[in-house]
Design an enzyme around this catalytic site. Structure first.
Site, PDB file in Angstrom:
ATOM      1  N   ASP A  16       0.791  -1.246   0.000  1.00 44.72           N
ATOM      2  CA  ASP A  16       0.000   0.000   0.000  1.00 44.72           C
ATOM      3  C   ASP A  16       0.822   1.294   0.000  1.00 44.72           C
ATOM      4  O   ASP A  16       0.568   2.195   0.823  1.00 44.72           O
ATOM      5  CB  ASP A  16      -0.973   0.007   1.193  1.00 44.72           C
ATOM      6  CG  ASP A  16      -1.977  -1.146   1.159  1.00 44.72           C
ATOM      7  OD1 ASP A  16      -1.943  -1.948   0.215  1.00 44.72           O
ATOM      8  OD2 ASP A  16      -2.792  -1.238   2.098  1.00 44.72           O
ATOM      9  N   ASP A  57      -4.533  -0.696  -1.761  1.00 47.87           N
ATOM     10  CA  ASP A  57      -5.844  -0.686  -1.139  1.00 47.87           C
ATOM     11  C   ASP A  57      -6.774  -0.072  -2.192  1.00 47.87           C
ATOM     12  O   ASP A  57      -6.531   1.047  -2.663  1.00 47.87           O
ATOM     13  CB  ASP A  57      -5.766   0.201   0.119  1.00 47.87           C
ATOM     14  CG  ASP A  57      -6.508  -0.344   1.319  1.00 47.87           C
ATOM     15  OD1 ASP A  57      -6.740  -1.563   1.391  1.00 47.87           O
ATOM     16  OD2 ASP A  57      -6.849   0.464   2.197  1.00 47.87           O
ATOM     17  N   HIS A  63     -17.418   1.587   0.590  1.00 45.16           N
ATOM     18  CA  HIS A  63     -16.874   0.385   1.220  1.00 45.16           C
ATOM     19  C   HIS A  63     -17.331   0.249   2.675  1.00 45.16           C
ATOM     20  O   HIS A  63     -17.443   1.241   3.408  1.00 45.16           O
ATOM     21  CB  HIS A  63     -15.342   0.434   1.165  1.00 45.16           C
ATOM     22  CG  HIS A  63     -14.691  -0.851   1.506  1.00 45.16           C
ATOM     23  ND1 HIS A  63     -13.959  -1.052   2.654  1.00 45.16           N
ATOM     24  CD2 HIS A  63     -14.687  -2.037   0.849  1.00 45.16           C
ATOM     25  CE1 HIS A  63     -13.519  -2.300   2.674  1.00 45.16           C
ATOM     26  NE2 HIS A  63     -13.939  -2.918   1.597  1.00 45.16           N
ATOM     27  N   HIS A  92     -10.890   6.230   2.305  1.00 48.59           N
ATOM     28  CA  HIS A  92      -9.490   6.206   1.831  1.00 48.59           C
ATOM     29  C   HIS A  92      -9.378   5.141   0.756  1.00 48.59           C
ATOM     30  O   HIS A  92     -10.237   4.250   0.656  1.00 48.59           O
ATOM     31  CB  HIS A  92      -8.549   5.853   2.996  1.00 48.59           C
ATOM     32  CG  HIS A  92      -8.717   4.434   3.453  1.00 48.59           C
ATOM     33  ND1 HIS A  92      -9.728   4.055   4.319  1.00 48.59           N
ATOM     34  CD2 HIS A  92      -8.059   3.290   3.117  1.00 48.59           C
ATOM     35  CE1 HIS A  92      -9.666   2.752   4.502  1.00 48.59           C
ATOM     36  NE2 HIS A  92      -8.672   2.249   3.785  1.00 48.59           N
ATOM     37  N   LYS A 117      -6.467  -4.930  -3.561  1.00 52.19           N
ATOM     38  CA  LYS A 117      -7.150  -5.691  -2.504  1.00 52.19           C
ATOM     39  C   LYS A 117      -8.207  -4.815  -1.847  1.00 52.19           C
ATOM     40  O   LYS A 117      -8.129  -3.586  -1.887  1.00 52.19           O
ATOM     41  CB  LYS A 117      -6.147  -6.190  -1.463  1.00 52.19           C
ATOM     42  CG  LYS A 117      -5.426  -5.081  -0.728  1.00 52.19           C
ATOM     43  CD  LYS A 117      -4.419  -5.643   0.243  1.00 52.19           C
ATOM     44  CE  LYS A 117      -3.656  -4.548   0.963  1.00 52.19           C
ATOM     45  NZ  LYS A 117      -4.489  -3.674   1.809  1.00 52.19           N
ATOM     46  N   CYS A 162      -2.066  -3.495   7.598  1.00 48.71           N
ATOM     47  CA  CYS A 162      -1.856  -4.278   6.374  1.00 48.71           C
ATOM     48  C   CYS A 162      -0.517  -5.005   6.327  1.00 48.71           C
ATOM     49  O   CYS A 162      -0.440  -6.141   5.854  1.00 48.71           O
ATOM     50  CB  CYS A 162      -2.064  -3.378   5.159  1.00 48.71           C
ATOM     51  SG  CYS A 162      -3.792  -2.848   5.024  1.00 48.71           S
TER      52      CYS A 162
HETATM   53  C1  VGL Z   1      -4.730   0.130   6.015  1.00 48.75           C
HETATM   54  C2  VGL Z   1      -6.402   0.778   7.428  1.00 48.75           C
HETATM   55  C3  VGL Z   1      -7.322   0.669   6.426  1.00 48.75           C
HETATM   56  C4  VGL Z   1      -3.280  -0.172   5.822  1.00 48.75           C
HETATM   57  C5  VGL Z   1      -5.644   0.000   5.001  1.00 48.75           C
HETATM   58  O1  VGL Z   1      -2.803  -0.101   4.665  1.00 48.75           O
HETATM   59  O2  VGL Z   1      -2.616  -0.490   6.803  1.00 48.75           O
HETATM   60  N1  VGL Z   1      -5.126   0.508   7.232  1.00 48.75           N
HETATM   61  N2  VGL Z   1      -6.932   0.272   5.218  1.00 48.75           N
HETATM   62 ZN    ZN Z   2      -8.301   0.222   3.567  1.00 45.73          ZN
END
Ligand code: VGL
Ligand code: ZN
Length: 214
Positions: A16, A57, A63, A92, A117, A162
């Site tokens: 990410d 992400d 979502h 996000h 993902k 993540c």
């Molecule tokens: C993430 C919170 C929500 C991450 C992704 O990349 O760690 N954290 N979505």
């Molecule tokens: Zn996320």
């Protein structure tokens, strides 16, 4: 220390690396220090590692992990979804928005797979291997095995979410798994990270630093 790198068996998994987690997107999910991981990851990519995978992400605009979809709830509240506990986040990583792009400063010359993902509206996916229902696979394990990867070095955004969920799954799926600790950004309090760190160590995940890969 991880030792010498093999051109096929070793791979860097960059989790990410997206502006949505950075000061570039203050209204999304900015994580302190997230932009600082990009040059560290680029230094690794300039070293002996031959291949990398990047995850994004990539959420539906409505979502289920977004607090905005749960009237009366706020970001960082915990709710129960069909598959269990879920933390709610600010909007996000919305698919095909500028914040969800791969950070333009990331050196993509060794990136051979981009895996998106969290694209199912009703299921979040912290891990690059399995969605948060813990049963829907992403196909990454099968892809890594198909190209001969045995050891993964994991860097990116964020711990303990993540990055750590990805590392725990990688180890449980039989990959020799290393987290590159100084190439990751932390979201949330230090004690949550310490708790996750202990769980990863129990799962057999090891930790290293970017300098060991350069
Ligand atoms: C993430 C919170 C929500 C991450 C992704 O990349 O760690 N954290 N979505
Ligand atoms: Zn996320």
């Amino acid at each position: 220390m991880p030792g010498a790198l093999h051109p096929v068996e070793d791979l860097l998994l960059v989790v990410d690396p997206q502006p949505t987690f950075m000061k570039l997107c203050p209204d999304e999910l900015p994580v302190p220090g997230a932009e600082a991981v990009i040059p560290v990851i680029n230094r690794i990519l300039a070293g002996p590692v031959a291949r990398a995978v990047v995850t994004q992400d990539w959420h539906h605009p409505a979502h289920a992990s977004f607090a905005s979809q749960h009237p009366g709830r706020a970001p960082y509240d915990q709710v129960r979804l069909d598959y269990g506990a879920q933390v709610l986040w600010p909007d996000h990583g919305v698919r095909a928005t500028p914040g969800a792009a791969i950070h333009p400063g990331l050196d993509q010359s060794k990136v051979v797979l981009v895996l998106r993902k969290g694209f199912r509206q009703a299921i979040d996916s912290y891990s690059a291997f399995r969605e948060n229902d813990r049963s829907t696979g992403t196909g990454l394990a099968e892809w890594l095995r198909a190209v001969g990867v045995r050891r993964v070095f994991i860097a990116g955004i964020t711990r303990p979410f993540c990055v750590d969920w990805t590392a725990e799954d990688a180890a449980s799926l039989g990959f020799d798994t290393w987290v590159v600790a100084d190439a990751c950004a932390r979201l949330g309090p230090e004690d949550a990270l310490a708790e996750s760190q202990a769980r990863l160590e129990t799962a057999g995940v090891r930790f290293t630093a970017a300098a060991a890969l350069t």
